[in-house]
Design a protein around this motif. Sequence first.
Motif, short mmCIF file in Angstrom:
data_model
loop_
_atom_site.label_atom_id
_atom_site.label_comp_id
_atom_site.label_asym_id
_atom_site.label_seq_id
_atom_site.Cartn_x
_atom_site.Cartn_y
_atom_site.Cartn_z
N LEU A 193 2.54 -1.75 5.05
CA LEU A 193 1.07 -0.41 4.54
C LEU A 193 2.22 0.68 4.91
O LEU A 193 2.35 0.32 5.89
CB LEU A 193 -0.37 -0.97 5.95
CG LEU A 193 -0.91 -2.49 5.52
CD1 LEU A 193 -1.19 -2.19 7.07
CD2 LEU A 193 -1.35 -2.67 3.71
N PRO A 243 -0.85 4.48 6.05
CA PRO A 243 -2.42 3.95 5.94
C PRO A 243 -3.23 4.56 7.35
O PRO A 243 -3.99 4.98 6.28
CB PRO A 243 -2.47 2.47 5.99
CG PRO A 243 -1.81 2.29 7.76
CD PRO A 243 -0.46 3.08 6.95
N GLN A 277 0.69 -1.22 -0.03
CA GLN A 277 0.15 0.30 -0.04
C GLN A 277 1.14 1.41 0.09
O GLN A 277 1.70 1.24 0.51
CB GLN A 277 -0.74 -0.03 1.07
CG GLN A 277 -1.66 0.76 1.66
CD GLN A 277 -1.42 1.78 2.55
OE1 GLN A 277 -1.71 1.14 3.33
NE2 GLN A 277 -0.60 3.48 2.34
#
Length: 240
Positions: free
Chosen positions: A165, A168, A84
Amino acid sequence: MKLEIKDLHVSAEDKEIVKGVNLSINEGELHVIMGPNGSGKTTLAKAIMGHPELSVTKGDILADGKSIVNTKVNDRAKLGIFLQFQNPVEVEGLGLMNFLNAARGSIHSDMQFKDFMSEVKNSTKKLSIKEELVGRSLNFGFSGGEKKKIEMLQMAVLKPKLAILDEPDSGLDIDAVKTVAENINELRQKNKMGILLITHYSRILNYMEPQFIHIMKDGVIKKDGGKDLINEVETKGYKL
Ligand SMILES: Nc1ncnc2c1ncn2[C@@H]1O[C@H](COP(=O)(O)OP(=O)(O)O)[C@@H](O)[C@H]1O
Ligand SMILES: [Mg+2]
């Protein structure tokens, strides 16, 4: 998936940014990396995914015991690794649904289209993503928070074994931080997904159960610890 990072050195444009990182993430474990700006967290994240602008100059990355440093990005994705982005790119003209469906087709060719559609519908609702966004170009003109949620939607569809991530929670309002954290927790439980989460803020960690905290500074992991380390960072900053 078990991910092992061994004495990893990563350069961008001949400048060494990651300078010997060791890290091991077992199936289902949640690892958190914190650290000052410019310490190489994003570079580490991108290197695990195989970002083409970076080169691994020393060390190794193993997925279930096999080296992946020479494996292409798309093949790493097929192994179940997901990144991400801290700053998701906007792609005008690429429909979000087309993009999601193409990714689903490459990674989960056995997933039925109707199951894909219901996953998108469910996750859109759970993440409180405005329905009209799904009909638009990928991230084009989306707010920072919307982009972060779209990354989470991708993760929900792709069901990775290891999710990296990169912040996030940045750009999200308080309610959205909780929503996103709950979404990550659910996928972690359902799919035994391992997580490497990069963040600056302890807020998202209040909704999660981080087991391993690592402080990264100047391209290396300076300190490892448990949940207590988060409070230490909150009070003392990164002067470790
Ligand atoms: N592609 C690149 N080319 C040159 N320098 C880069 C590149 N990517 C990152 N850097 C530099 O590497 C350092 C670490 O960046 P980054 O990994 O983004 O840190 P963090 O995510 O910890 O804030 C920064 O000084 C940044 O400017
Ligand atoms: Mg970063």
